[in-house]
Design a protein around this motif. Structure first.
Motif, short mmCIF file in Angstrom:
data_model
loop_
_atom_site.label_atom_id
_atom_site.label_comp_id
_atom_site.label_asym_id
_atom_site.label_seq_id
_atom_site.Cartn_x
_atom_site.Cartn_y
_atom_site.Cartn_z
N ALA A 111 2.99 34.67 -13.65
CA ALA A 111 3.76 35.90 -13.84
C ALA A 111 4.64 36.11 -12.61
CB ALA A 111 2.85 37.11 -14.04
N PRO A 129 8.35 32.27 -11.88
CA PRO A 129 6.94 32.55 -12.20
C PRO A 129 6.02 32.19 -11.06
CG PRO A 129 7.64 30.54 -13.30
CD PRO A 129 8.87 31.11 -12.65
N ASP A 185 9.12 40.83 -15.93
CA ASP A 185 7.79 40.71 -16.52
C ASP A 185 7.13 42.07 -16.73
OD1 ASP A 185 7.83 38.06 -16.98
OD2 ASP A 185 6.50 37.47 -15.34
N ARG A 192 8.32 42.61 -20.13
CA ARG A 192 7.91 41.61 -21.12
C ARG A 192 6.42 41.71 -21.47
NH1 ARG A 192 9.66 35.61 -20.17
NH2 ARG A 192 8.35 35.78 -18.31
N PRO A 227 5.46 31.15 -22.22
CA PRO A 227 5.99 32.51 -22.41
C PRO A 227 7.17 32.58 -23.37
CG PRO A 227 6.73 31.64 -20.32
CD PRO A 227 5.78 30.62 -20.89
#
Length: 578
Positions: free
Chosen positions: A152, A160, A507, A510, A539
């Motif tokens: 993440a 990420p 994120d 998301r 993802p």
């Protein structure tokens, strides 16, 4: 010192609960003793008409592990008959080098006999083939037993980052780009204090920063492990060191992101520490439809917990335990967990169902969500046996799992990675191996079509993660084994169309987002809520379109805003929150 009457009652209650959990554990061993679960076919519980129909299943999966370069050398050494050796580990997908395809991180839960280290691995995807990164790109985790992995972008720089849960200190690695990482655990304050397992991300307080929930399992005691201390069940000796009921549970962590690279643990303050749970998997997802992320925790030999986010009502971050009221206070040995929708029904609400995998002698559970007419009250009802996926799972131990539409007809299949935690009768140095499950979706029930897939091979399965690694539009599957290799299965099914959605946003927006695709019926997926076991899917969200060539897409972002409705054709699409 004499105890008061109240103290004696408390002691008696605690002893009774421990004996009850141990009894369930021993019954499972007795049921499974001398039994080969791979001789029990799912077709035994369905009609002959459905058996014939299962033979017509179009799903085609092929083991391509060696062909694509995922040649892990397994050097696990000998088993010590202790619980931490047998519980892990997972796998995770992400585009770590920002080149547009999915790279892979593999966690090691076993110590290499030669190097005496835990050999984790990072592979970069080069157009469908994988290249190992030397020294795992700076992800140093070789001194602790790994459990789970989760990517993440916690610092919102577009790359990420990686969080690793361990039996030992957890670690957070910041992505520097080009497949390189640096350890920022100490500065972030997320090392934890026990044996961690499940990881879930989401902006629980809706302040724009990505928060982190981490589960802890048991307080395993390495200081005194007598080899002779075992329980005999019909001649089968089980060391107490393999029974989770022998060890106290550990509380979990909810880390709030402060926006400056540092996190603060508020689990106790907001009521989600789950101190009496031996926790494994966890999801952050809006379960009641009020727009705020709730928490569901799988607990092993202790009651599962559902914490509803009440921040909108209280005016400050808070949660309410509604496990009993929602029918999810499950006391079975829960391992894997996923949230989604797989059934063709006429429910008017847009709440997710839950699928849970369990220990031997305990059905896997499919919790169908039911919303009440007044307010945001809701409950779940286990329909696994009616769906023909419950009874067949009784002899197995389930771990990683997923809803994924393998044949592209718009109705997701259920896949499960199985592997026993019982030792072989004739060789206690080895665990019993089991086949997995592929349940083919028939709209209102499922058919077990495992035997025509690589899932039929017996394994000591644990993690499972879905990813279209070759960018051909359909979902492929990666599974991990305890003290074993990984297996990558390419999906060669090609009778329908797929729609791939990548969410182009932070994120914090998301994770927890709800994505709807409407063709002849509505499909729904929740980003980041399909957590499997110690693993993370790529993802992107893949929807089967059936014979349709397009669908109408709406994205409900985690902060309450939405994008859509957009008519999109089959293929890959990036959707922005702007």
């Amino acid at each position: 010192m004499s105890l008061s009457r109240r103290q004696r009652r408390i002691v008696h209650s605690v002893v009774f609960m421990l004996l009850a959990f141990s009894g369930i554990w021993l019954i499972g061993i007795w049921i499974n003793k001398g039994r080969d679960p791979n001789q029990t076919a799912g077709s035994e519980s369905i009609s002959s008409r459905e058996q014939k129909k299962s033979q017509d299943c179009p799903i085609q999966l092929k083991d391509v592990t060696q062909a694509v370069g995922l040649n892990l050398v397994v050097d696990a050494g000998s088993r010590g008959h202790v619980l931490p050796e047998d519980m892990g580990a997972g796998v995770a997908w992400a585009d770590v080098d920002a080149d547009g395809d999915w790279d892979l991180y593999v966690v090691a839960s076993f110590r290499s006999e030669k190097s005496q280290t835990f050999e984790n691995a990072l592979f970069l995807n080069e157009q469908g083939s994988f290249v190992p990164v030397p020294a795992a790109g700076g992800i140093s985790n070789t001194d602790v037993r790994g459990m789970g992995a989760s990517f993440a972008d916690f610092d919102n720089d577009g790359l990420p980052d990686l969080y690793l849960s361990n039996e030992g200190p957890n670690r957070l690695f910041r992505n520097l780009g080009n497949g390189r990482f640096e350890d920022v655990t100490e500065a972030a304050g997320v090392a934890g204090d026990g044996w961690s397992a499940g990881v879930a991300w989401g902006d629980v307080d809706r302040d724009g920063d990505l928060d982190l929930y981490v589960t802890n399992y048991v307080a395993f005691d390495w200081t005194f492990l007598p080899k002779s201390s075992a329980v005999a069940v019909s001649g089968y000796h089980v060391p107490y060191t393999l029974n989770p009921s022998s060890f106290d549970p550990q509380g979990n962590h909810l880390y709030l992101n402060q926006g400056d690279g540092h996190f603060v643990d508020v689990a106790s303050e907001v009521g989600v520490v789950n101190a009496d749970g031996r926790s494994l998997a966890v999801i952050l997802c809006d379960l009641n439809g009020d727009g705020w992320l709730d928490i569901y925790v799988n607990n092993d030999v202790s009651t599962n917990r559902l914490f509803v986010n009440t921040t909108a009502f209280d005016g400050f971050l808070s949660f309410l335990d509604l496990s009993t009221e929602t029918g999810t206070a499950d006391v079975r040995g829960s391992m894997g967990l996923t949230a989604g929708r797989a059934l063709h029904d006429e429910r008017e609400h847009d709440l997710p169902d839950l699928f849970l995998t369990h220990w031997v002698a305990q059905d896997n559970a499919y919790y169908v969500s039911m919303k009440q007419e007044i307010g945001h009250t809701f409950e779940y009802r286990d329909r696994s046996r009616q769906l023909l996926i419950g009874e067949v799972s009784v002899p197995y131990v389930g771990w990683g799992c997923a809803f994924t539409d393998l044949d592209g007809d718009g109705f997701p299949e259920i896949i499960v990675n199985n592997g026993s935690t019982l030792e072989q009768n004739n060789d206690s140095s080895q665990l019993r191996r089991e086949s997995g499950f592929v349940f083919w979706n028939q709209r209102n029930h499922f058919l077990d079509v495992t035997e025509q897939t690589p899932f039929a091979e017996p394994r000591s399965g644990r993690g499972l993660a879905v990813c279209d690694f070759d960018n051909d539009g359909d979902p492929d599957i990666l599974i991990s084994e305890n003290r074993g290799a990984i297996t990558l299965m390419r999906n060669n099914t090609s009778i329908h169309h797929w729609l791939r959605i990548r969410l182009d946003a932070s994120d914090a927006l998301r994770f927890g987002a709800r994505v709807e695709v409407v063709t002849a019926h509505k499909q729904i997926q929740w980003f980041g809520a399909d957590v499997s076991y110690l693993s993370q899917h790529a993802p992107e969200l893949i929807f089967g379109l059936g014979d349709r060539e397009k669908g109408v897409v709406t994205v409900h972002w985690a902060n309450g805003t939405h994008t859509g409705a957009l008519t999109l054709g089959a293929g890959l699409h990036k959707l922005s929150s702007l």
